[in-house]
Design a protein around this motif. Structure first.
Motif, mmCIF file in Angstrom:
data_model
loop_
_atom_site.group_PDB
_atom_site.id
_atom_site.type_symbol
_atom_site.label_atom_id
_atom_site.label_comp_id
_atom_site.label_asym_id
_atom_site.label_seq_id
_atom_site.Cartn_x
_atom_site.Cartn_y
_atom_site.Cartn_z
ATOM 1 N N LYS A 26 -39.051 -6.309 32.330
ATOM 2 C CA LYS A 26 -39.198 -6.960 30.839
ATOM 3 C C LYS A 26 -39.284 -8.724 30.630
ATOM 4 C CE LYS A 26 -39.389 -5.663 25.931
ATOM 5 N NZ LYS A 26 -39.614 -4.908 25.351
ATOM 6 N N MET B 212 -48.803 -5.516 29.317
ATOM 7 C CA MET B 212 -48.619 -4.320 28.476
ATOM 8 C C MET B 212 -47.926 -3.337 29.139
ATOM 9 S SD MET B 212 -51.177 -1.822 25.580
ATOM 10 C CE MET B 212 -51.849 -1.363 26.778
ATOM 11 N N LYS C 275 -36.965 1.986 32.043
ATOM 12 C CA LYS C 275 -36.144 1.574 31.611
ATOM 13 C C LYS C 275 -35.523 2.080 33.490
ATOM 14 C CE LYS C 275 -33.857 1.051 27.155
ATOM 15 N NZ LYS C 275 -34.714 0.818 26.432
HETATM 16 C C1 HEM Z 1 -40.977 -11.542 23.407
HETATM 17 C C2 HEM Z 1 -40.177 -11.241 23.910
HETATM 18 C C3 HEM Z 1 -39.487 -9.912 24.034
HETATM 19 C C4 HEM Z 1 -37.869 -9.558 23.598
HETATM 20 C C5 HEM Z 1 -36.938 -10.447 24.068
HETATM 21 C C6 HEM Z 1 -37.963 -8.075 23.875
HETATM 22 C C7 HEM Z 1 -36.901 -6.914 24.386
HETATM 23 C C8 HEM Z 1 -36.604 -6.155 23.928
HETATM 24 C C9 HEM Z 1 -35.478 -5.358 23.700
HETATM 25 C C10 HEM Z 1 -33.566 -6.233 24.240
HETATM 26 C C11 HEM Z 1 -35.260 -4.048 23.273
HETATM 27 C C12 HEM Z 1 -33.948 -2.735 22.940
HETATM 28 C C13 HEM Z 1 -35.142 -2.049 24.136
HETATM 29 C C14 HEM Z 1 -34.164 -0.242 23.811
HETATM 30 O O1 HEM Z 1 -34.087 0.053 22.146
HETATM 31 O O2 HEM Z 1 -33.546 0.344 24.552
HETATM 32 C C15 HEM Z 1 -36.939 -3.634 23.244
HETATM 33 C C16 HEM Z 1 -38.200 -2.613 23.060
HETATM 34 C C17 HEM Z 1 -39.368 -3.046 23.070
HETATM 35 N N1 HEM Z 1 -40.010 -3.754 23.060
HETATM 36 FE FE1 HEM Z 1 -39.182 -5.361 23.262
HETATM 37 N N2 HEM Z 1 -39.253 -7.442 24.217
HETATM 38 C C18 HEM Z 1 -40.063 -8.936 24.032
HETATM 39 C C19 HEM Z 1 -41.007 -8.477 23.876
HETATM 40 C C20 HEM Z 1 -42.459 -7.457 23.559
HETATM 41 C C21 HEM Z 1 -43.901 -6.962 24.307
HETATM 42 C C22 HEM Z 1 -45.046 -7.895 24.358
HETATM 43 C C23 HEM Z 1 -43.922 -5.384 24.036
HETATM 44 C C24 HEM Z 1 -44.761 -4.465 24.258
HETATM 45 C C25 HEM Z 1 -46.014 -5.569 25.271
HETATM 46 C C26 HEM Z 1 -42.859 -4.596 23.393
HETATM 47 C C27 HEM Z 1 -42.494 -3.113 24.133
HETATM 48 C C28 HEM Z 1 -41.680 -3.322 23.110
HETATM 49 C C29 HEM Z 1 -41.043 -1.638 23.177
HETATM 50 C C30 HEM Z 1 -42.283 -0.798 23.105
HETATM 51 C C31 HEM Z 1 -39.991 -1.450 23.186
HETATM 52 C C32 HEM Z 1 -39.098 0.010 22.548
HETATM 53 C C33 HEM Z 1 -38.557 0.743 23.612
HETATM 54 C C34 HEM Z 1 -37.859 1.964 23.283
HETATM 55 O O3 HEM Z 1 -37.439 2.528 22.242
HETATM 56 O O4 HEM Z 1 -37.340 2.654 24.197
HETATM 57 N N3 HEM Z 1 -41.693 -6.232 23.765
HETATM 58 N N4 HEM Z 1 -37.769 -4.896 22.979
#
Ligand code: HEM
Length: 150
Positions: free
Chosen positions: A95, A139, A149
């Motif tokens: 990611k 994406m 995961k």
């Molecule tokens: C830009 C820097 C980014 C960082 C540092 C980051 C970091 C994270 C982290 C640590 C989580 C938590 C995971 C969990 O709750 O288990 C998360 C959740 C998520 N992120 Fe990001 N993310 C970033 C960008 C993005 C981008 C660009 C997308 C989509 C294109 C994205 C989509 C998601 C989604 C869909 C979740 C929810 C996953 C879940 O609930 O299981 N993220 N992100």
């Protein structure tokens, strides 16, 4: 102390993260499309050129830049929330690579916008059609890695 606060905020932070991601992705999908039509229909001067440059700068400055910054802020808050990221598994690295590449693509679009504004664009519409696939592929990598995961 800060860990407890972040842990308490976790569902709110994640909701705000996903809202920011949706806004950022909307711009990353749409701006290359504007470039395709700008190059193929408006050229580098005249009224239609002016309209495209106005639409491009507003999309980038009013939507994409704030949404990207918010995505990073809430994303990093999630990274520092205790127990959320297990760095011994593969998904955080996949990611991480995906979001750094997405941020590079955002920057690449910003540079191309300036060239189109200045009338110094040298790339054909075909290039922007191809580059339009980049955010889709990233994406898929990002969402599958963070939800499944592996
Ligand atoms: C830009 C820097 C980014 C960082 C540092 C980051 C970091 C994270 C982290 C640590 C989580 C938590 C995971 C969990 O709750 O288990 C998360 C959740 C998520 N992120 Fe990001 N993310 C970033 C960008 C993005 C981008 C660009 C997308 C989509 C294109 C994205 C989509 C998601 C989604 C869909 C979740 C929810 C996953 C879940 O609930 O299981 N993220 N992100």
């Amino acid at each position: 102390m800060i860990g407890d606060i972040l842990a308490g905020l976790y569902p709110w932070t994640k909701a705000l993260h996903i809202v920011s991601v949706i806004s950022w992705m909307a711009g990353l999908f749409y701006l290359p499309r504007l470039f395709v039509h700008h190059v193929e229909r408006a050229g580098d001067s005249g009224e239609t050129h002016e309209i495209f440059t106005m639409m491009e700068v507003k999309l980038l400055r009013l939507i994409m830049n704030p949404a990207m910054i918010a995505t990073w802020i809430f994303g990093l808050m999630l990274v520092f929330t205790p127990g959320i990221v297990d760095w011994s598994s593969l998904w955080p690295w996949l990611k991480g690579a995906g979001v750094i590449a997405m941020t590079w693509f955002h920057h690449w679009l910003g540079l191309r916008r300036k060239e189109l504004l200045a009338g110094s664009n040298t790339r054909p519409g075909r290039t922007y059609r191809l580059m339009n696939e980049v955010p889709t592929l990233l994406m898929l990598l990002i969402v599958f890695s963070v939800v499944v995961k592996f």
